[in-house]
Enzyme design. Structure first.
Site, mmCIF file in Angstrom:
data_model
loop_
_atom_site.group_PDB
_atom_site.id
_atom_site.type_symbol
_atom_site.label_atom_id
_atom_site.label_comp_id
_atom_site.label_asym_id
_atom_site.label_seq_id
_atom_site.Cartn_x
_atom_site.Cartn_y
_atom_site.Cartn_z
ATOM 1 N N ASP A 169 0.830 -1.213 0.000
ATOM 2 C CA ASP A 169 0.000 0.000 0.000
ATOM 3 C C ASP A 169 0.857 1.252 0.000
ATOM 4 O O ASP A 169 0.557 2.232 -0.685
ATOM 5 C CB ASP A 169 -0.928 0.010 1.216
ATOM 6 C CG ASP A 169 -2.115 -0.929 1.059
ATOM 7 O OD1 ASP A 169 -2.325 -1.436 -0.057
ATOM 8 O OD2 ASP A 169 -2.832 -1.155 2.050
ATOM 9 N N GLU A 278 -9.684 -0.330 3.324
ATOM 10 C CA GLU A 278 -9.106 0.806 2.615
ATOM 11 C C GLU A 278 -7.732 0.425 2.067
ATOM 12 O O GLU A 278 -7.030 -0.409 2.625
ATOM 13 C CB GLU A 278 -8.967 2.027 3.535
ATOM 14 C CG GLU A 278 -10.281 2.610 4.028
ATOM 15 C CD GLU A 278 -11.061 3.346 2.948
ATOM 16 O OE1 GLU A 278 -10.543 3.470 1.818
ATOM 17 O OE2 GLU A 278 -12.195 3.776 3.230
ATOM 18 N N CYS A 279 -7.347 1.081 0.966
ATOM 19 C CA CYS A 279 -6.082 0.757 0.309
ATOM 20 C C CYS A 279 -4.893 1.507 0.887
ATOM 21 O O CYS A 279 -3.762 1.265 0.496
ATOM 22 C CB CYS A 279 -6.175 1.061 -1.183
ATOM 23 S SG CYS A 279 -6.438 2.802 -1.544
ATOM 24 N N GLY A 280 -5.120 2.434 1.782
ATOM 25 C CA GLY A 280 -4.014 3.156 2.401
ATOM 26 C C GLY A 280 -4.121 4.655 2.276
ATOM 27 O O GLY A 280 -3.722 5.382 3.184
#
Length: 300
Positions: A169, A278-280
């Site tokens: 990420d 969440e992806c980051g």
């Protein structure tokens, strides 16, 4: 208590400003746009938490297009960060229409993070978007020092997304986005989060402050449902990802995105079976502090 001070202020004048009475807010850097000069400085701008709360109260029941009209005037150095999902595409279409209303105004450019693992359908969509919306420029940022997935794997090993999700990420999303903010001198950014997507997004406001990144984050469609967004896409003939006709509702990297079953949450197809939502880029930046030094150049 001082206002938030952004690192994107290097081009500001040396005028001293007393912010001692401001408990929280942000200050903008130099804008590249001015009716009379491309190098003129915008005035220092600060927003208190109380003012943010007031703005959110006023914007809550406004149509997203009116929210975007307001934000386009209100915030200098405004950009849109998008992965070309439905919400981002609807926002982009509205921005294009607003730009047509005043062609001489500064555009709201797009920031796309190319993780190098997007579906081919996503890359095809970007080409369609560029052709359809020439008045919405696109800036593409990739992981630092690499251009292909193979180059990334030569440096960090295969399937980094499985072996070290946090590092992945950071390398493909968090660091490139921060680099985009710095290089473009972003002061405020539009994104496609909506409350109806659930999880941590269930109570997001229209305008919020990311104090760690020194960015104003704007969720213009926070109050819209998936159906409202989908209806807008259809009614305005907005190009969209072909995967959405194959059971997908939220499209990310090919290795962590699957179709959504009937009755499942629209983001249920992202990171299926993982404790991850969440992806980051919407997590706290401090979460990745220990990883900053791990971005290295690929092995020759």
């Amino acid at each position: 208590m001082a206002s938030i001070s952004t690192s994107r202020q290097s081009s500001m004048t040396d005028a001293k400003v007393d912010n001692s009475g401001i408990d929280s807010g942000y200050t903008s850097g130099q804008s590249d746009y001015s009716p009379s000069s491309s190098t003129a400085n915008l005035p220092l701008m600060s927003l208190t938490k109380a003012h943010i709360s007031h703005l959110n109260d006023q914007l809550e029941h406004m149509h997203p297009m009116d929210i975007l009209r307001f934000c386009k005037i209100m915030f200098p150095n405004l950009y849109q960060s998008t992965a070309f999902g439905l919400t981002g595409l609807a926002t982009m279409d509205m921005l294009s229409k607003i730009q047509e209303e005043n062609p001489e105004s500064r555009t709201v450019d797009l920031i796309f993070l190319d993780t190098l693992y997007h579906f081919q359908e996503t890359y095809d969509l970007i080409d369609k978007v560029k052709a359809r919306y020439p008045n919405v420029p696109v800036h593409i940022f990739k992981p630092d020092g690499v251009n292909t997935a193979q180059e990334l794997e030569n440096t960090y090993g295969p399937e980094l997304y499985n072996t070290s999700s946090e590092l992945y990420d950071w390398i493909v999303k968090v660091e490139p986005l921060q680099r985009a903010y710095d290089e473009l001198k972003v002061a405020a950014v539009l994104n496609g989060r909506r409350r109806s997507q659930g999880a941590a997004r269930g109570s997001i406001p229209i305008i919020e402050l990311d104090e760690e990144r020194n960015i104003v984050k704007i969720n213009p469609m926070a109050a819209w449902s998936f159906n409202q967004v989908n209806d807008y896409i259809k009614e305005n003939n907005v190009p969209y990802n072909a995967l959405l006709d194959q059971g997908y509702k939220s499209v990310g990297d090919w290795h962590s995105t699957v179709p959504v079953a009937e009755g499942e949450d629209e983001r249920a197809g992202r990171w299926k079976g993982q404790q991850k939502t969440e992806c980051g880029i919407h997590n706290k930046k401090s979460r990745y502090a220990a990883l900053e030094g791990k971005v290295v150049q690929p092995v020759a």
